[in-house]
Design an enzyme around this catalytic site. Structure first.
Site, PDB file in Angstrom:
ATOM      1  N   GLY A 110      -4.367 -92.869  27.070  1.00 53.82           N
ATOM      2  CA  GLY A 110      -2.935 -92.565  26.967  1.00 53.82           C
ATOM      3  C   GLY A 110      -2.620 -91.226  27.597  1.00 53.82           C
ATOM      4  O   GLY A 110      -3.226 -90.804  28.581  1.00 53.82           O
ATOM      5  N   SER A 111      -1.696 -90.503  26.977  1.00 48.32           N
ATOM      6  CA  SER A 111      -1.127 -89.293  27.589  1.00 48.32           C
ATOM      7  C   SER A 111      -2.099 -88.129  27.684  1.00 48.32           C
ATOM      8  O   SER A 111      -1.843 -87.183  28.432  1.00 48.32           O
ATOM      9  CB  SER A 111       0.116 -88.861  26.803  1.00 48.32           C
ATOM     10  OG  SER A 111       1.142 -89.837  26.936  1.00 48.32           O
TER      11      SER A 111
END
Length: 740
Positions: free
Chosen positions: A458-459
């Site tokens: 993810g981020s």
């Protein structure tokens, strides 16, 4: 030819040997000893020379006392024996040949011996003229001239006696045969004693040897970095049975079952007489291993025939669930089955010893005192000294378990890393299990989530895109990026969770603080697929770290040739990227370590049973980005914990500058995404001079990294800084401008 005497000399003549004269009756007879007649009359049963001399001195004995006299006459031809008065028969005397005159000259060359004596000693010679009777001698007149006289008719031949064997030849032959026999026996004895002795000795010995008794080698211990015990072996006892000696298997099983905690039915199977696969009767069966010493003493007090105990070891983990997912456990035979116990089993296990001894037969089937015995001493295994800090591990596990229980997480992992050395100071998993009794837990609970779980980062992946763009010079720390609420890549629209108006210019710290998908995708477009892929590999993604845990996953990166249209949007923001939590922690460690990636590792050193230590190979290192690019990236990430409404405010620690990044991704199981999300936070402190990196990943039904992982990170980092007495930051985080 001189006629042969018909009577052997048995008179009592007193004439001396060698005398040339005789008187009276003896004048006409030969008086010498050893004449041919006397020689022929002498037999093994005849007179000796001494007896003959005695008879000559006393020619007229009163009575002939020789018991063999009749037999001698028989040997002489059956003539009548002389009368008992010792006088000879006149007829026999008349048959005697005329003796030579007394004045016969002596035989030359033998002084003192007359011719008659010589003739009596030597056999008469035949002369050619008297060898055969002539015609004149037979009264037929002279033989005609030129004609040989006819041969006289031959009388009956006297058969020669059989020739006796030579005793010397027989003696030599018997000696040779005897020597040959002794030589053969000696050679055979030498062969038996020297050449084939081991074969004969071993052949008999094998029937008397006991089955090999294993002497377990002490398994090496596992220590933390301060040599506190995480797992070790303790002295115990094993209980065994000799089915040949067990008198009452049922009673023995009934008494042993409650003490050993084994069902009675299972014990009976081992106590009854049984044959081994080789056809021999079993004389040794394990009943239990790792029995407490006090329990073993109670078993001895029962005095059960055929039941014994001996020294054993049992693996213990004093902390029970402390680092259990990392350390693993062993089986009943002290072989590593999971975790570091399995990965370094060949180092920890050592080499078992063996004892073989000579035993008796039947009721005496015990060790023979002074008999053959061979003992191979066991070689203890080496010990592992980990980089793990036991106290820090305990606190990280406690914080992680407490937070995940509140969030009803299914799986979680936390890693505390020293970015400068690559040492893993703590590596926790949720859920965990009790290593002292691992089989009571689900196999999934025993896995090490930090290395075996594959997730979409993810981020948190965005920090790597910023660092690569800074290193390539595509952006600068004060650069701005125009963003909008969303962006399309391929057939997918990627939107920001933090709403902005179209055409908003945002700084790099602002993009990081609000985790802008649109801004990161635009920076990724500047890099392009190939450079993104190259930097991912340089940061250590998509390959095993080699930390030392068995079963570590490698993850997978998407090569540029496999990029689809949507991959230009998903890859920069951490989707379509398969990694492990430990890989991401090591990547952030490169940013914290001035751009140098250091291979994470768990083994600090190996210590053998003699106390000699050997260090492990140095970890791999490589420069991923420059120190300036790494410093700029750390500063940008500080906005995540300081900018108002940023995603990671819950990770801030008072007095310390914290740089980090939140993330929300997916877990990948069997190549497919699960429905739940994976919340994450990776940060470092102090941000101006990072000492530690902590990564937290949590597979939860819902919740973002800022809400789930960041609070857990804050507690872990705060304890770590206090534990290692890291002073607070000497400066404050910069005041970031978000919009321009």
């Amino acid at each position: 030819m001189t006629p042969r005497s018909t009577e052997p000399r048995r008179d009592g003549s007193t004439s001396r040997r060698g005398s040339s004269r005789a008187t009276g009756e003896d004048a006409g007879r030969s008086t010498g000893l050893g004449g041919i007649a006397d020689a022929r009359a002498y037999t093994p049963r005849g007179r000796t020379v001494r007896e003959a001399a005695e008879l000559r001195r006393n020619p007229r004995p009163a009575r002939d006392t020789d018991p063999f006299r009749p037999a001698l006459h028989v040997l002489d031809g059956g003539e009548p024996a002389p009368s008992r008065s010792g006088r000879r028969d006149p007829r026999q005397r008349a048959a005697q040949p005329a003796r030579p005159p007394a004045d016969e000259p002596r035989v030359s060359g033998r002084p003192g011996r007359s011719r008659d004596n010589a003739a009596s000693v030597l056999p008469p010679r035949r002369r050619p003229d008297d060898a055969r009777p002539t015609a004149a001698s037979r009264g037929r007149g002279p033989a005609p001239a030129g004609r040989k006289p006819p041969r006289p008719p031959r009388g009956p031949r006297t058969p020669r006696p059989p020739r006796l064997a030579d005793p010397r030849r027989r003696l030599r032959l018997a000696t040779l045969l005897t020597l040959a026999l002794f030589a053969v026996i000696g050679i055979r004895l030498i062969a038996l004693q020297l050449v084939t002795t081991p074969a004969y000795a071993d052949g008999g010995l094998q029937d008397r040897l006991s089955p090999p008794v294993v002497l377990p080698a002490a398994r090496g211990s596992i220590y933390d970095r301060n040599e506190a015990v995480l797992a070790h072996s303790v002295e115990a006892r094993y209980v065994y049975a000799d089915p040949e000696s067990v008198k009452d298997p049922g009673r023995a099983a009934t008494l042993l079952s409650p003490l050993l905690g084994i069902p009675r039915s299972d014990l009976i199977k081992r106590l009854v007489k049984q044959k081994r696969p080789d056809g021999r009767w079993s004389q040794f069966e394990f009943l239990a291993r790792g029995v407490d010493i006090d329990v073993a003493h109670k078993i001895l007090e029962l005095e059960l025939p055929g039941i014994g105990i001996d020294r054993d070891e049992r693996r213990e983990a004093p902390g029970h669930d402390l680092a259990a997912n990392l350390i693993g456990f062993v089986g009943q035979d002290m072989n590593g089955l999971e975790g570091l116990e399995a990965r370094y089993d060949d180092v920890l296990r050592g080499i078992n010893g063996e004892k073989v001894f000579e035993i008796g037969q039947g009721d005496l089937a015990t060790e023979i005192p002074g008999g053959y015995s061979r003992v191979t001493e066991p070689k203890p295994g080496s010990s592992l000294v980990l980089t793990i800090d036991r106290d820090l591990q305990y606190e990280v596990q406690r914080i992680l378990s407490q937070a995940m229980k509140q969030r009803k997480a299914k799986t979680a992992a936390a890693i505390v890393l020293d970015p400068r050395s690559g040492e893993v100071l703590a590596q926790a998993s949720y859920p965990t299990y009790d290593a002292a009794d691992p089989l009571k837990f689900d196999p999934v609970d025993r896995e090490d989530a930090a290395t075996s779980y594959v997730v979409d980062p993810g981020s948190v992946h965005k920090a790597l895109i910023f660092a690569a763009a800074l290193e390539e010079g595509l952006i600068k720390p004060d650069s701005t990026v125009t963003i909008g609420p969303a962006i399309r890549k391929g057939d997918t629209v990627f939107a920001d969770t933090h709403h902005v108006d179209p055409g908003t210019r945002m700084t790099l710290p602002g993009l990081m603080a609000y985790s802008s998908n649109v801004g990161t995708i635009k920076i990724g477009a500047l890099l392009g697929p190939q450079r993104i892929y190259d930097y991912q590999r340089r940061f250590g993604l998509g390959e095993r770290t080699g930390v030392g845990v068995l079963g570590e996953a490698s993850g997978r990166l998407l090569p540029p040739k496999e990029w689809s249209g949507s991959a230009y949007g998903s890859v920069p923001i951490g989707h379509s990227v398969d990694v492990t939590p430990l890989q991401m922690a090591a990547a952030f460690g490169a940013i914290a370590n001035d751009g140098v990636w250091v291979q994470p590792h768990l083994i600090k050193e190996i210590v053998d049973h003699n106390g000699r230590s050997s260090s492990t190979p140095a970890p791999k290192t490589r420069q991923v980005i420059s120190a300036s690019s790494a410093a700029a990236t750390r500063t940008i990430m500080e906005a995540v914990t300081t900018v108002p409404n940023a995603t990671g405010l819950s990770a801030a620690i008072e007095g310390y500058r914290i740089a980090g990044k939140t993330g929300t991704g997916k877990r990948i199981v069997n190549g497919r995404y699960t429905s739940e999300e994976v919340a994450s936070f990776i940060g470092m402190a102090p941000a101006d001079n990072p000492r530690y990196v902590i990564a937290v990943f949590a597979h939860t039904p819902n919740g973002t990294g800022g809400a789930v992982a960041a609070p857990a990170f804050r507690e872990m980092m705060a304890y770590t800084l206090r534990h290692y007495r890291v002073p607070p930051s000497g400066s404050k985080a910069p005041a970031f401008v978000v919009h321009r």
